[in-house]
Design an enzyme around this catalytic site. Structure first.
Site, PDB file in Angstrom:
ATOM      1  N   GLU A 233      13.696  -5.344  -2.168  1.00 33.29           N
ATOM      2  CA  GLU A 233      14.736  -4.610  -2.904  1.00 33.29           C
ATOM      3  C   GLU A 233      16.054  -4.496  -2.117  1.00 33.29           C
ATOM      4  O   GLU A 233      17.131  -4.384  -2.709  1.00 33.29           O
ATOM      5  CB  GLU A 233      14.237  -3.211  -3.287  1.00 33.29           C
ATOM      6  CG  GLU A 233      13.897  -2.358  -2.068  1.00 33.29           C
ATOM      7  CD  GLU A 233      13.277  -1.009  -2.402  1.00 33.29           C
ATOM      8  OE1 GLU A 233      13.529  -0.484  -3.494  1.00 33.29           O
ATOM      9  OE2 GLU A 233      12.562  -0.480  -1.526  1.00 33.29           O
TER      10      GLU A 233
ATOM     11  N   ARG B  62      12.788 -14.929 -15.159  1.00 29.83           N
ATOM     12  CA  ARG B  62      12.440 -13.539 -15.488  1.00 29.83           C
ATOM     13  C   ARG B  62      12.115 -12.767 -14.218  1.00 29.83           C
ATOM     14  O   ARG B  62      11.680 -13.353 -13.236  1.00 29.83           O
ATOM     15  CB  ARG B  62      11.211 -13.482 -16.405  1.00 29.83           C
ATOM     16  CG  ARG B  62      11.362 -14.190 -17.723  1.00 29.83           C
ATOM     17  CD  ARG B  62      12.197 -13.366 -18.695  1.00 29.83           C
ATOM     18  NE  ARG B  62      12.409 -14.112 -19.927  1.00 29.83           N
ATOM     19  CZ  ARG B  62      11.554 -14.130 -20.937  1.00 29.83           C
ATOM     20  NH1 ARG B  62      10.456 -13.433 -20.882  1.00 29.83           N
ATOM     21  NH2 ARG B  62      11.821 -14.837 -22.012  1.00 29.83           N
TER      22      ARG B  62
ATOM     23  N   ILE C 135       4.538   2.338   3.637  1.00 27.36           N
ATOM     24  CA  ILE C 135       4.151   1.021   3.135  1.00 27.36           C
ATOM     25  C   ILE C 135       5.095  -0.034   3.699  1.00 27.36           C
ATOM     26  O   ILE C 135       4.784  -1.207   3.712  1.00 27.36           O
ATOM     27  CB  ILE C 135       4.150   0.953   1.588  1.00 27.36           C
ATOM     28  CG1 ILE C 135       5.544   1.190   1.007  1.00 27.36           C
ATOM     29  CG2 ILE C 135       3.129   1.882   0.990  1.00 27.36           C
ATOM     30  CD1 ILE C 135       5.694   0.720  -0.432  1.00 27.36           C
ATOM     31  N   ASP C 136       6.286   0.381   4.170  1.00 27.53           N
ATOM     32  CA  ASP C 136       7.312  -0.570   4.616  1.00 27.53           C
ATOM     33  C   ASP C 136       6.989  -1.222   5.967  1.00 27.53           C
ATOM     34  O   ASP C 136       7.591  -2.227   6.324  1.00 27.53           O
ATOM     35  CB  ASP C 136       8.673   0.125   4.739  1.00 27.53           C
ATOM     36  CG  ASP C 136       9.153   0.694   3.424  1.00 27.53           C
ATOM     37  OD1 ASP C 136       8.712   0.195   2.371  1.00 27.53           O
ATOM     38  OD2 ASP C 136       9.959   1.633   3.444  1.00 27.53           O
TER      39      ASP C 136
ATOM     40  N   ARG D 163       8.927 -21.626 -16.110  1.00 26.41           N
ATOM     41  CA  ARG D 163      10.113 -20.792 -15.878  1.00 26.41           C
ATOM     42  C   ARG D 163      10.062 -20.211 -14.465  1.00 26.41           C
ATOM     43  O   ARG D 163       8.992 -20.160 -13.851  1.00 26.41           O
ATOM     44  CB  ARG D 163      10.223 -19.673 -16.916  1.00 26.41           C
ATOM     45  CG  ARG D 163       9.008 -18.805 -17.047  1.00 26.41           C
ATOM     46  CD  ARG D 163       9.278 -17.497 -17.786  1.00 26.41           C
ATOM     47  NE  ARG D 163       9.477 -17.561 -19.201  1.00 26.41           N
ATOM     48  CZ  ARG D 163       8.729 -16.894 -20.107  1.00 26.41           C
ATOM     49  NH1 ARG D 163       7.697 -16.154 -19.719  1.00 26.41           N
ATOM     50  NH2 ARG D 163       9.022 -16.947 -21.387  1.00 26.41           N
TER      51      ARG D 163
ATOM     52  N   GLN E 171       3.162  -0.330  -5.866  1.00 23.30           N
ATOM     53  CA  GLN E 171       2.819  -0.691  -4.487  1.00 23.30           C
ATOM     54  C   GLN E 171       2.379   0.509  -3.649  1.00 23.30           C
ATOM     55  O   GLN E 171       1.789   0.362  -2.589  1.00 23.30           O
ATOM     56  CB  GLN E 171       4.029  -1.341  -3.783  1.00 23.30           C
ATOM     57  CG  GLN E 171       4.416  -2.669  -4.380  1.00 23.30           C
ATOM     58  CD  GLN E 171       5.870  -3.013  -4.063  1.00 23.30           C
ATOM     59  OE1 GLN E 171       6.134  -3.740  -3.134  1.00 23.30           O
ATOM     60  NE2 GLN E 171       6.804  -2.484  -4.835  1.00 23.30           N
ATOM     61  N   ARG E 172       2.719   1.705  -4.110  1.00 20.74           N
ATOM     62  CA  ARG E 172       2.398   2.907  -3.332  1.00 20.74           C
ATOM     63  C   ARG E 172       1.208   3.672  -3.889  1.00 20.74           C
ATOM     64  O   ARG E 172       0.737   4.625  -3.274  1.00 20.74           O
ATOM     65  CB  ARG E 172       3.613   3.831  -3.304  1.00 20.74           C
ATOM     66  CG  ARG E 172       4.524   3.482  -2.208  1.00 20.74           C
ATOM     67  CD  ARG E 172       5.674   4.384  -1.955  1.00 20.74           C
ATOM     68  NE  ARG E 172       5.830   5.614  -2.650  1.00 20.74           N
ATOM     69  CZ  ARG E 172       7.031   6.179  -2.832  1.00 20.74           C
ATOM     70  NH1 ARG E 172       8.110   5.597  -2.394  1.00 20.74           N
ATOM     71  NH2 ARG E 172       7.132   7.329  -3.446  1.00 20.74           N
TER      72      ARG E 172
ATOM     73  N   GLY F 155       8.119   9.229   1.175  1.00 17.89           N
ATOM     74  CA  GLY F 155       7.416   8.558   0.080  1.00 17.89           C
ATOM     75  C   GLY F 155       5.928   8.530   0.380  1.00 17.89           C
ATOM     76  O   GLY F 155       5.531   8.284   1.508  1.00 17.89           O
TER      77      GLY F 155
HETATM   78  O1  F6P Z   1       9.776   4.290   2.235  1.00 23.71           O
HETATM   79  C1  F6P Z   1       8.858   3.966   1.269  1.00 23.71           C
HETATM   80  C2  F6P Z   1       9.522   3.505  -0.012  1.00 23.71           C
HETATM   81  O2  F6P Z   1       8.500   3.198  -0.927  1.00 23.71           O
HETATM   82  C3  F6P Z   1      10.511   2.350   0.135  1.00 23.71           C
HETATM   83  O3  F6P Z   1       9.909   1.092   0.202  1.00 23.71           O
HETATM   84  C4  F6P Z   1      11.345   2.517  -1.097  1.00 23.71           C
HETATM   85  O4  F6P Z   1      12.610   1.945  -0.929  1.00 23.71           O
HETATM   86  C5  F6P Z   1      11.459   4.001  -1.221  1.00 23.71           C
HETATM   87  O5  F6P Z   1      10.315   4.535  -0.570  1.00 23.71           O
HETATM   88  C6  F6P Z   1      11.508   4.503  -2.627  1.00 23.71           C
HETATM   89  O6  F6P Z   1      11.628   5.876  -2.583  1.00 23.71           O
HETATM   90  P1  F6P Z   1      11.496   6.847  -3.835  1.00 23.71           P
HETATM   91  O7  F6P Z   1      10.047   6.822  -4.253  1.00 23.71           O
HETATM   92  O8  F6P Z   1      11.885   8.178  -3.331  1.00 23.71           O
HETATM   93  O9  F6P Z   1      12.378   6.299  -4.883  1.00 23.71           O
END
Ligand code: F6P
Length: 341
Positions: free
Chosen positions: A221, A265, A126-127, A162, A273-274, A10
């Protein structure tokens, strides 16, 4: 000396800063030539290259993404993949390879090194879940994006009284949720490392509703409830066997609404985030990683990953970086828990 460069997995903010530093120092100081490989391991696997010189890296420092492109191609899953990469590198006259990536990309780098390829790794994600480095670049940017989003959720949640759930990335490690949640004053933070008790979450939400504030829940997630408490959905697998996640935030919103009778919600931040420009911290870290990576090539120190240790950039074995994930320790979560409810 001809050096190949690739970015795998990613994407994340700061990749271009690494490429720029590697190329600038490699050409200016060592007089090397560079070959860029497109789209992660697909590049060397298919011999797909892109010109990489000083001109190509001009102006890319603040740009998100990667000028080389990225993919989750896993050459180990391809019949004869490692041999094909070795042949292509030899055919292109590439003496050393700098692989910029996370656990998957660097896992392949380690195997290639074992097969005799001169590889140096640079940790990206990013993780922030790569072992043997204090931080990976991209993390600080992701945390700042999430923090700003949560700040904004606070005011709208309070206007409508909420519950708002903010789902952030982090499949196996809750670093983004922990740091963004702490920085933005979340009322509950849920991470993959600690299965959550929905009864307790509802208690926190209800106690928050008793004030003039409204509850904000930050959930990674990959977070999941205690066994048997709530059904959660699972997705398909990528080439490295990771499940494609998404959905826990909405499940929580439904459950909270059902149990409290109050509106809830969900906002999923996802790939926001990326994307975009890296923070100053990430630009500097990525630049320093790039400089150290090309120095490692110059020293012939292969099979290593550059890493942050305190404020120093050091070299560690690729195996130390990829053996296990760096997850959130219990005591770091306990610090955050003080502010729950
Ligand atoms: O490893 C980076 C990351 O952004 C994770 O946080 C996320 O779970 C995953 O990649 C999402 O991957 P893709 O963009 O392939 O769906």
């Amino acid at each position: 000396m001809r050096v190949g460069v690739l970015t795998g997995g990613g994407d994340c903010p700061g990749l271009n800063a690494v490429i720029r530093a590697v190329v600038r120092k490699g050409i200016q100081v060592y007089g090397y030539e560079f070959v860029g490989f497109r789209a992660g391991w697909r590049g060397p696997l298919e011999g797909d290259t892109i010109a990489l010189d000083v001109q190509a890296v001009r102006g890319i420092l603040p740009r998100g993404g990667t000028i080389l492109g990225s993919s989750r191609t896993n050459p180990i899953k391809v019949e004869g993949g490692i041999e094909r990469i070795k042949d292509n590198l030899a055919g292109l006259g590439v003496d050393a390879l700098i692989a910029i990536g996370g656990e998957d990309t660097l896992g392949v780098a380690k195997q290639l090194h074992g097969a005799g390829v001169n590889v140096v790794g640079v940790p990206k994600t990013i993780d922030n879940d790569l072992n043997a480095t204090d931080y990976t670049f991209g993390f600080d940017t992701a945390v700042n994006i999430a923090m700003e989003a949560i700040d904004r959720l606070h005011t709208t949640a309070e206007s409508h009284h909420r519950a708002l759930i903010c789902e952030v990335m982090g499949r196996h490690a809750g670093w983004i949720a922990l740091h963004a949640g702490m920085a933005a004053g979340a009322n509950v933070i849920l991470i993959p490392e600690k299965p959550f008790d929905i009864e307790k979450v509802v208690e926190y939400v209800e106690s928050r509703f008793k004030t003039r504030y409204a509850p904000i829940i930050v959930v990674a997630e990959g977070a999941h409830p205690l066994e048997g408490q709530m059904a959660v959905q699972t997705g398909e697998l990528d080439a490295f066997g990771h499940v494609r996640l998404g959905g826990i935030g909405q499940r929580l919103a439904d459950e909270i609404e059902k149990r409290t009778g109050k509106e809830a919600r969900c906002t999923v931040l996802g790939h926001i985030q990326r994307g975009g420009t890296p923070t100053a911290f990430d630009r500097v870290l990525a630049t320093r990683f790039g400089l150290q990576a090309i120095d490692a090539v110059h020293d012939g120190e292969y099979g290593k990953m550059v890493a942050l240790s305190g404020t120093d950039i050091v070299r560690v074995d690729l195996s130390a970086a990829t053996d296990r994930l760096k997850t959130v320790p219990v005591e770091r979560y306990e610090e955050a828990e003080i502010f729950f409810g």
